[in-house]
Design a protein around this motif. Structure first.
Motif, PDB file in Angstrom:
ATOM      1  N   LEU A 226       0.838  -1.196   0.000  1.00  0.00           N
ATOM      2  CA  LEU A 226       0.000   0.000   0.000  1.00  0.00           C
ATOM      3  C   LEU A 226       0.879   1.254   0.000  1.00  0.00           C
ATOM      4  O   LEU A 226       1.989   1.237   0.550  1.00  0.00           O
ATOM      5  N   PRO A 227       0.404   2.363  -0.589  1.00  0.00           N
ATOM      6  CA  PRO A 227       1.144   3.629  -0.479  1.00  0.00           C
ATOM      7  C   PRO A 227       1.297   4.029   0.979  1.00  0.00           C
ATOM      8  O   PRO A 227       0.413   3.779   1.803  1.00  0.00           O
ATOM      9  N   ILE A 228       2.416   4.669   1.303  1.00  0.00           N
ATOM     10  CA  ILE A 228       2.723   5.052   2.684  1.00  0.00           C
ATOM     11  C   ILE A 228       2.862   6.572   2.782  1.00  0.00           C
ATOM     12  O   ILE A 228       3.691   7.174   2.092  1.00  0.00           O
ATOM     13  N   ALA A 229       2.044   7.180   3.629  1.00  0.00           N
ATOM     14  CA  ALA A 229       2.176   8.602   3.956  1.00  0.00           C
ATOM     15  C   ALA A 229       2.676   8.704   5.389  1.00  0.00           C
ATOM     16  O   ALA A 229       2.352   7.858   6.227  1.00  0.00           O
ATOM     17  N   VAL A 230       3.460   9.728   5.687  1.00  0.00           N
ATOM     18  CA  VAL A 230       3.965   9.933   7.049  1.00  0.00           C
ATOM     19  C   VAL A 230       3.372  11.230   7.583  1.00  0.00           C
ATOM     20  O   VAL A 230       3.534  12.296   6.975  1.00  0.00           O
ATOM     21  N   LYS A 231       2.708  11.149   8.728  1.00  0.00           N
ATOM     22  CA  LYS A 231       1.996  12.292   9.308  1.00  0.00           C
ATOM     23  C   LYS A 231       2.762  12.890  10.483  1.00  0.00           C
ATOM     24  O   LYS A 231       3.361  12.179  11.278  1.00  0.00           O
ATOM     25  N   GLY A 232       2.704  14.230  10.555  1.00  0.00           N
ATOM     26  CA  GLY A 232       3.307  14.937  11.674  1.00  0.00           C
ATOM     27  C   GLY A 232       4.593  15.646  11.314  1.00  0.00           C
ATOM     28  O   GLY A 232       5.383  16.002  12.200  1.00  0.00           O
ATOM     29  N   VAL A 233       4.821  15.892  10.031  1.00  0.00           N
ATOM     30  CA  VAL A 233       6.086  16.471   9.565  1.00  0.00           C
ATOM     31  C   VAL A 233       5.967  17.992   9.558  1.00  0.00           C
ATOM     32  O   VAL A 233       5.048  18.551   8.963  1.00  0.00           O
ATOM     33  N   CYS A 234       6.906  18.667  10.187  1.00  0.00           N
ATOM     34  CA  CYS A 234       6.921  20.135  10.214  1.00  0.00           C
ATOM     35  C   CYS A 234       8.255  20.723   9.761  1.00  0.00           C
ATOM     36  O   CYS A 234       8.334  21.913   9.458  1.00  0.00           O
ATOM     37  N   ARG A 235       9.303  19.911   9.721  1.00  0.00           N
ATOM     38  CA  ARG A 235      10.632  20.403   9.345  1.00  0.00           C
ATOM     39  C   ARG A 235      10.958  20.009   7.902  1.00  0.00           C
ATOM     40  O   ARG A 235      10.831  18.834   7.537  1.00  0.00           O
ATOM     41  N   PRO A 236      11.410  20.957   7.085  1.00  0.00           N
ATOM     42  CA  PRO A 236      11.718  20.650   5.684  1.00  0.00           C
ATOM     43  C   PRO A 236      12.754  19.545   5.521  1.00  0.00           C
ATOM     44  O   PRO A 236      12.605  18.669   4.663  1.00  0.00           O
ATOM     45  N   GLU A 237      13.791  19.551   6.362  1.00  0.00           N
ATOM     46  CA  GLU A 237      14.835  18.550   6.208  1.00  0.00           C
ATOM     47  C   GLU A 237      14.323  17.149   6.521  1.00  0.00           C
ATOM     48  O   GLU A 237      14.740  16.162   5.894  1.00  0.00           O
ATOM     49  N   GLU A 238      13.379  17.042   7.479  1.00  0.00           N
ATOM     50  CA  GLU A 238      12.802  15.741   7.781  1.00  0.00           C
ATOM     51  C   GLU A 238      11.907  15.267   6.643  1.00  0.00           C
ATOM     52  O   GLU A 238      11.882  14.068   6.323  1.00  0.00           O
ATOM     53  N   ALA A 239      11.175  16.182   6.044  1.00  0.00           N
ATOM     54  CA  ALA A 239      10.337  15.814   4.907  1.00  0.00           C
ATOM     55  C   ALA A 239      11.179  15.250   3.778  1.00  0.00           C
ATOM     56  O   ALA A 239      10.840  14.229   3.167  1.00  0.00           O
ATOM     57  N   LYS A 240      12.298  15.912   3.490  1.00  0.00           N
ATOM     58  CA  LYS A 240      13.179  15.441   2.423  1.00  0.00           C
ATOM     59  C   LYS A 240      13.747  14.065   2.742  1.00  0.00           C
ATOM     60  O   LYS A 240      13.798  13.171   1.887  1.00  0.00           O
TER      61      LYS A 240
END
Length: 365
Positions: A226-240
Motif C-alpha cells: 500500500l502507499p505510505i504517507a507519514v503524518k506529523g512532519v513540520c521540518r523541511p529537512e525531515e520531509a526530504k
C-alpha cells in the motif's frame, strides 16, 4: 452531545493551547484574491491522490475515540464520508474494528493510520488486516510517540483509553489478544475489571515502537504494498529525508496542537516542506482547517489536500452520520465557491499568486 469531560478531551490541546490557537490564527494572515468575468460552469474540485479518487481535496483526519461523540463513532463517519465522496483516514485508536468500519460503508474509500507497535507481529497483523479490509493507503503516525501534556484532560480526570475506549482495533486482533492473555477477542472487556486491566496495560505497553527513523520505512515497505504517507512532519529537512527513504506522501501536521505547546502554526511549516519535497511526493496538510477558504489557502501554499479532525467530530456529536455529512457538504460547497471566485476550475492550478500576506506594510494587489 458531548458531556464536559468528553468535550474537553476532543477540544483540548497541549499546555496553554497556544499551538492550537496559532493553527487557526495562521489562516487569518493570508488574503485571497478573487477574479472577475470567469466561466464557473466547469469547476471540478475532485482529484486523485495516491490512487484514491476523491470528490474534494478534503479527508477525514484520523481521530481516536469517536464513540465519545456518538455511539456509532467511526462507522457513522465512514458512511458520511462515503455519501459525500470523501476519503476517511481511520485512526488506530478506534471504538470499532477496522473491519466493522469497512463493512459500514463498503462503497467508500478509506486509508488506515498505523501506530507502529513495539510488537512487530502486532504491527504486521494490523497492516495485513487493513489491506485485507480494503484500505487503500497507510498513514504512519509520526507525531504521537509520546502523549502531550494536556491540562484539560488531567483536570477532568478523564482518560478514555484507560476506560477502554479507542481500543477496538486491538481487542479484535489475534496477536493483541495473545499478548493480553485473552483466549478470545476482548469483546465486553470493559465490564470485567480484570480483562479491562489486561487490555489497557497491554495496549499501553505495545502501542508504539520506542524508536523510529526514516530508514525504518524500508521495513514498513517490506510488509505492505500500500502507499505510505507519514503524518506529523513540520521540518523541511525531515520531509526530504522521509521522501528519500521511500515515503509516498508527507502530511504537514502538529496533531492539532495536542502534542507540543508554544509550537509554530502548522500552516507556517507548509510552504517550506513543499519546497523541500520539490514535487517528489504529494504534501497533505492538517491542523487548524475550519472553512472552505482555509482549504483554498492551504492548497495555494502547496498542499495537495487537507484533513479535518475536530470539525467532523463535532458534527458527529450533534447529528451522527447526518452531522458529519452536513459538515462535509458545507465545507465542500464553500470551497467550490471560493475556488471558482479565485478564478480556478481545478484544485491543482492554485498557486501562491492567489494569496496576499496580510498585515505587511506596502502590500497591495
Amino acid at each position: 452531545m458531548l458531556d464536559g469531560p468528553a468535550f474537553d478531551y476532543i477540544a483540548g490541546a497541549a499546555g496553554r493551547e497556544l499551538t492550537a490557537a496559532a493553527n487557526t490564527a495562521a489562516f487569518e494572515r493570508w488574503g485571497l484574491v478573487y477574479r472577475v468575468l470567469r466561466d464557473d460552469s466547469l469547476t471540478d474540485p475532485s482529484l486523485t491522490l495516491l490512487g484514491t479518487p476523491m470528490s474534494l481535496p478534503v479527508l477525514l483526519a484520523p481521530a481516536g475515540v469517536a464513540d465519545l461523540a456518538h455511539p456509532e463513532g467511526e462507522r457513522a463517519a465512514a458512511r458520511a464520508a462515503a455519501e459525500t465522496g470523501v476519503t476517511m483516514v481511520l485512526s488506530a485508536g478506534t471504538s470499532s474494528s477496522m473491519e466493522e468500519v469497512a463493512d459500514a460503508a463498503p462503497q467508500g474509500h478509506r486509508w488506515f493510520q498505523l501506530a507502529w507497535s513495539g510488537d512487530e507481529k502486532l504491527a504486521r497483523s494490523l497492516l495485513a488486516r487493513a489491506q485485507a479490509a480494503g484500505y487503500e493507503a497507510v498513514m504512519l503516525m509520526g507525531d504521537c510517540y509520546r502523549a502531550g501534556w494536556r491540562p484539560r484532560e488531567m483536570d477532568s480526570g478523564f482518560s478514555p483509553f484507560r476506560r477502554g475506549h479507542g481500543i477496538g482495533n486491538y481487542v479484535s486482533d489475534p496477536r493483541f489478544c495473545e499478548l493480553a492473555g485473552l483466549d478470545a477477542p476482548g469483546l465486553g472487556f470493559r465490564e470485567d475489571p480484570v480483562r479491562l486491566e489486561a487490555v489497557v496495560s497491554t495496549w499501553d505497553r505495545v502501542l508504539t515502537k520506542p524508536a523510529l527513523r526514516p530508514r525504518d520505512l524500508a521495513v514498513l515497505r517490506s510488509w505492505t504494498d500500500l502507499p505510505i504517507a507519514v503524518k506529523g512532519v513540520c521540518r523541511p529537512e525531515e520531509a526530504k529525508q522521509l521522501v528519500d527513504a521511500g515515503a509516498d506522501a508527507i502530511v504537514v501536521s502538529n496533531h492539532g496542537g495536542r502534542q507540543l505547546d508554544s509550537g509554530v502554526a502548522a500552516l507556517d511549516c507548509l510552504a517550506p516542506v513543499v519546497a523541500a519535497v520539490d514535487g517528489k511526493a504529494p504534501v497533505l496538510f492538517d491542523s487548524g482547517v475550519r472553512t472552505g477558504t482555509d482549504v483554498l489557502v492551504a492548497l495555494a501554499l502547496g498542499a495537495s489536500a487537507v484533513m479535518i479532525g475536530r470539525p467532523w467530530l463535532y458534527g458527529l456529536a450533534i447529528g451522527g452520520q447526518a452531522g458529519v455529512e452536513h459538515v462535509l457538504r458545507c465545507l465542500g460547497a464553500e470551497f467550490t465557491d471560493a475556488l471558482t471566485l479565485a478564478g480556478h476550475r481545478r484544485c491543482d492550478t492554485l498557486t501562491r499568486d492567489d494569496l496576499v500576506p496580510l498585515g505587511t506594510p506596502g502590500t497591495g494587489i
